[in-house]
Design a protein around this motif. Structure first.
Motif, short mmCIF file in Angstrom:
data_model
loop_
_atom_site.label_atom_id
_atom_site.label_comp_id
_atom_site.label_asym_id
_atom_site.label_seq_id
_atom_site.Cartn_x
_atom_site.Cartn_y
_atom_site.Cartn_z
N THR A 64 0.79 -1.23 0.00
CA THR A 64 0.00 0.00 0.00
C THR A 64 0.83 1.29 0.00
OG1 THR A 64 -0.10 0.14 2.42
CG2 THR A 64 -1.79 -1.20 1.32
N GLY A 65 2.12 1.20 0.24
CA GLY A 65 2.95 2.40 0.30
C GLY A 65 2.95 3.08 1.65
N ARG A 66 2.30 2.49 2.63
CA ARG A 66 2.29 3.00 4.00
C ARG A 66 1.84 1.88 4.92
NH1 ARG A 66 -2.98 3.16 5.36
NH2 ARG A 66 -4.54 3.85 3.83
N LEU A 67 2.03 2.08 6.23
CA LEU A 67 1.43 1.15 7.18
C LEU A 67 -0.08 1.37 7.24
CD1 LEU A 67 3.65 1.03 10.43
CD2 LEU A 67 3.58 -0.59 8.53
N GLY A 68 -0.78 0.35 7.70
CA GLY A 68 -2.17 0.53 8.04
C GLY A 68 -2.28 1.39 9.29
N ARG A 69 -3.50 1.78 9.62
CA ARG A 69 -3.70 2.71 10.73
C ARG A 69 -4.65 2.11 11.76
NH1 ARG A 69 -6.02 7.17 7.13
NH2 ARG A 69 -6.84 5.23 6.24
N SER A 70 -4.49 2.58 12.98
CA SER A 70 -5.26 2.07 14.11
C SER A 70 -6.41 3.01 14.43
CB SER A 70 -4.34 1.95 15.33
OG SER A 70 -3.95 3.25 15.77
N LEU A 71 -7.07 2.76 15.55
CA LEU A 71 -8.10 3.68 16.06
C LEU A 71 -7.50 4.68 17.06
CD1 LEU A 71 -11.15 1.26 16.52
CD2 LEU A 71 -10.48 2.65 14.52
N GLY A 72 -6.19 4.81 17.01
CA GLY A 72 -5.49 5.74 17.91
C GLY A 72 -4.35 5.08 18.66
N CYS A 73 -4.30 3.75 18.62
CA CYS A 73 -3.26 3.02 19.36
C CYS A 73 -1.94 3.00 18.59
CB CYS A 73 -3.70 1.57 19.59
SG CYS A 73 -5.18 1.38 20.58
N PRO A 74 -0.82 2.98 19.31
CA PRO A 74 0.46 2.71 18.66
C PRO A 74 0.60 1.21 18.45
CG PRO A 74 0.81 3.20 20.99
CD PRO A 74 -0.66 3.33 20.73
N ALA A 75 0.25 0.75 17.24
CA ALA A 75 0.25 -0.68 16.93
C ALA A 75 1.58 -1.07 16.30
CB ALA A 75 -0.90 -1.01 15.99
#
Length: 233
Positions: free
Chosen positions: A185-196
């Motif tokens: 995807t060219g980036r990491l996925g994103r969380s709901l606010g957590c540092p995953a």
């Protein structure tokens, strides 16, 4: 509590055979923190280890010392820095062993989905904002949740991150934080606010820092440095 400690008053002024050679207690009473940072930078860049930007290191060490002085954390606790000024395609989480200056963990970390795409640009303390929060946190207890082995965080800056527990802002592993997600995807996925973190390294990280260590989240946010002077008592 207001952080009244002078910037660069953390750590050390003795160096011998490429190792720091004074105790943590002596380091904390030193007024030559700039010397410590110079050594930390030179030691790790010699190993081709990337570091957070200098302003992130400066704020992190200032707050770390304040937390020790306030007995929020112990003198031998590790220091975690997340530098959200960097894109998610770079490893932007570090764990530093303060007494030695060694980087003992370096990894990818996701930000909240409403903070931005490749870069984290917006931050919030509000429930349901799905944004990351900045500032100083204390690592707390571990638990088994929907993401497996996870670590609770308590924000200690009023109005900045003190709703972290209410928001269920925790450290956990996630497949969208793995390097192969970047390739797709060219980036990491994103969380709901957590540092995953990546699923194969999140357990190691949690066990390194759990139960009352300092975690500092930084970004190039012009409003943060003034706000960061206030710690929750």
């Amino acid at each position: 509590m207001r952080i009244t400690l002078i910037l660069f008053c953390f750590f050390l002024n003795l160096y011998h055979n490429n190792t720091l050679s004074i105790s943590v207690e002596e380091e904390l009473s030193s007024s030559n923190n700039s010397g410590y940072l110079d050594l930390l930078i030179s030691k790790n860049t010699a190993k081709d280890t990337a570091l957070p930007q200098l302003s992130a290191l400066q704020l992190a060490f200032e707050g770390y010392q304040a937390m020790i002085s306030s007995e929020i954390i112990s003198k031998n606790a590790p220091l975690t820095i997340i530098d959200y000024s960097l894109p998610s395609t770079q490893k932007r989480l570090w764990v530093i062993a303060p007494a030695s200056g060694e980087i003992i963990f370096h990894e990818y970390v996701s930000h909240g989905k409403n903070s931005g795409d490749l870069h984290a640009e917006k931050f919030s303390n509000a429930p349901s904002s799905f944004q990351s929060s900045l500032g100083f946190f204390v690592t707390a207890e571990t638990y088994q949740g929907k993401h497996g082995y996870s670590l609770r965080l308590d924000g200690i800056e009023l109005g900045i991150n003190d709703k972290a527990r209410e928001r269920a802002i925790v450290v956990h592993g996630a497949t969208y934080a793995n390097a192969d997600f970047i390739e797709k995807t060219g980036r990491l996925g994103r969380s709901l606010g957590c540092p995953a973190l990546p699923t194969d390294s999140s357990t190691k990280f949690i066990d390194l820092v759990k139960e009352k260590s300092c975690l500092f989240i930084f970004a190039n946010d012009p409003e943060y440095p003034a706000a960061s002077k206030i710690l929750k008592g």
